[in-house]
Design a protein around this motif. Structure first.
Motif, short mmCIF file in Angstrom:
data_model
loop_
_atom_site.label_atom_id
_atom_site.label_comp_id
_atom_site.label_asym_id
_atom_site.label_seq_id
_atom_site.Cartn_x
_atom_site.Cartn_y
_atom_site.Cartn_z
N GLN A 87 0.81 -1.23 0.00
CA GLN A 87 0.00 0.00 0.00
C GLN A 87 0.84 1.27 0.00
O GLN A 87 0.30 2.37 0.01
N GLU A 164 -1.60 2.16 -6.91
CA GLU A 164 -2.82 2.56 -6.18
C GLU A 164 -3.97 2.81 -7.16
O GLU A 164 -5.12 2.40 -6.91
N GLN A 168 -7.54 0.85 -7.35
CA GLN A 168 -8.84 1.55 -7.27
C GLN A 168 -9.78 1.15 -8.41
O GLN A 168 -10.99 1.29 -8.30
N HIS A 169 -9.22 0.68 -9.53
CA HIS A 169 -10.07 0.31 -10.67
C HIS A 169 -10.40 -1.17 -10.71
O HIS A 169 -10.92 -1.67 -11.71
#
Ligand SMILES: Cc1cc2nc3c(=O)[nH]c(=O)nc-3n(C[C@H](O)[C@H](O)[C@H](O)COP(=O)(O)OP(=O)(O)OC[C@H]3O[C@@H](n4cnc5c(N)ncnc54)[C@H](O)[C@@H]3O)c2cc1C
Length: 293
Positions: A87, A164, A168-169
Motif C-alpha cells: 500500500q 494505487e 482503485q479500478h
C-alpha cells in the motif's frame, strides 16, 4: 377413378414430405440455435473462469483490471510482499508511459484511469544525455510525443501511485491476498471440475487457495518468475532435489550486462537541470548508465 386416387395420394405424400422437411428445418434451426446458445454459454460465461494471478506488479494488476472491465471476471491476486509495502505509494521508481501505454490504460480502465495517471505524473518535455568525456555538455532531445500523438503526452508516474490507481479500478469482488504465493513451487490439476491448485514448497496440499480453487493461473511474478521456468522446462512443479530455486531461475534470466542506476531525487534540482527533462549519464563503453529526473 384410379387416376384420381393416385393424384390425391401423390398430393398427400407431397404435403407430408413437405411437412417433414419443413419440420426438420425448424427443428434443425432450433437445434442450431440451442447449440450456439450452449456453446456461447460454455465459452463466455464469466462465472466459470476462476483466475488466480500470481504477483501484484503492473502486469498482475493490469491483467486484473482488464479481466474485470473487458471480460467481467474478478480474479484473486496473490502478492508475496506485505500489506504495508503493497500500500506504500512512495515506493518504486517512475514508470514512463508513452501514448501507447496510456492508450492501454484507457482500454483496460477507461478514460478516467488514463486521465488520473496523466494528472498524477510529470509530463516529459525532453531527455538530456550526457556522454562520456562531456560531463557538463548535455545533448538535449526535446520530446515531440504530444504533437505526434493527438495530444497524448509521455508521462512519468511513481510506481506506488500507478499501483494505487490500478487497485482503485479493480472490482470490489477482486480479492488481493498479501504475504501469499511466495512459497508456491508448482501446480496440480484436480480431477474435480478441472480445478488447479497451487502447491507450496515441499507439500502436495495447497493452503493458499483451498477456500476458492482456480482453473486459470496468470503468472505475473516478474523477471524471476517460477512459472515461466516451469513452462519453459515443461514441468508442473519443482522437484524435491531442485532445492536452489533462485539459482535455477537466475539461469533463465537474460542479462544484458549493463547496469542501470536510477535515482528519484526527492528535492528540487538546481538551475542547471532543465525542468521536465530526464537526465541520462553514460559511462565509457556504455558499461554503466545512470538516469535521474
Ligand atoms: C532498476 C530498474 C529500473 C527500471 N526502470 C524502468 C522504467 O523506467 N520504465 C519501465 O517501463 N520499466 C522499468 N524497469 C522494468 C520494470 O520494472 C519491469 O518491466 C516491470 O516492473 C515488470 O512488471 P511485472 O508486473 O511483470 O513484474 P514486477 O514489477 O517484478 O512485479 C512482480 C510482483 O509479483 C510479486 N511476486 C513475485 N513472485 C511471487 C509469487 N510467487 N507469489 C506472489 N507474488 C509474487 C512481487 O512481489 C511483485 O510485486 C526497471 C526495472 C529495474 C530493476
Amino acid at each position: 377413378g384410379i387416376i384420381f386416387f393416385y393424384a390425391v395420394a401423390r398430393i398427400i405424400i407431397i404435403i407430408f414430405a413437405l411437412f417433414v422437411l419443413l419440420n426438420n428445418i425448424v427443428e434443425n434451426n432450433g437445434y442450431n440455435i440451442m447449440t450456439m446458445a450452449v456453446d456461447s454459454t460454455e465459452k463466455y460465461d464469466a462465472s466459470l473462469v476462476k483466475p488466480v494471478i500470481l504477483g501484484g506488479g503492473i502486469a498482475g494488476l493490469a491483467t486484473a483490471v482488464a479481466l474485470k472491465n473487458i471480460a467481467g471476471i474478478s480474479p484473486i491476486i496473490l502478492e508475496k510482499s506485505s500489506l504495508s509495502s503493497f500500500q506504500n505509494v512512495q515506493v518504486g521508481g517512475a514508470v514512463q508511459f508513452g501514448p501507447n501505454g496510456l492508450k492501454a490504460l484507457r482500454a483496460i480502465g477507461g478514460e478516467a484511469l488514463m486521465q488520473k495517471c496523466i494528472q498524477s505524473g510529470s509530463i516529459i518535455k525532453g531527455n538530456a544525455m550526457i556522454f562520456p568525456g562531456m560531463p557538463h555538455k548535455p545533448t538535449f532531445f526535446p520530446d515531440t510525443t504530444e504533437e505526434d500523438n493527438d495530444g497524448l503526452p509521455k508521462v512519468l508516474v511513481r510506481w506506488g501511485i500507478v499501483r494505487e490507481l490500478l487497485v482503485q479500478h479493480l472490482s470490489p469482488e477482486t480479492t488481493i491476498l498479501t504475504e501469499a504465493g511466495g512459497d508456491v513451487c508448482g501446480y496440480e490439476a484436480t480431477k474435480i471440475e478441472r480445478n488447479i491448485i497451487l502447491l507450496p514448497k515441499g507439500t502436495n496440499e495447497s493452503t493458499i487457495m483451498d477456500r476458492d480453487p482456480a482453473n486459470l493461473i496468470v503468472s505475473a511474478e516478474g523477471v524471476r518468475s517460477k512459472f515461466r521456468y516451469l513452462v519453459n522446462h515443461n514441468k508442473d512443479r519443482f522437484g524435491e532435489n531442485e532445492e536452489d530455486l533462485t539459482a535455477l531461475i537466475n539461469n533463465d534470466v537474460k542479462d544484458s550486462g549493463r547496469i542501470n542506476l536510477k535515482a528519484i531525487v526527492p528535492r528540487d534540482l538546481d538551475d542547471s537541470f532543465k525542468p521536465g527533462y530526464t537526465y541520462a549519464y553514460f559511462a565509457q563503453n556504455a558499461g554503466v548508465a545512470c538516469f535521474a529526473g
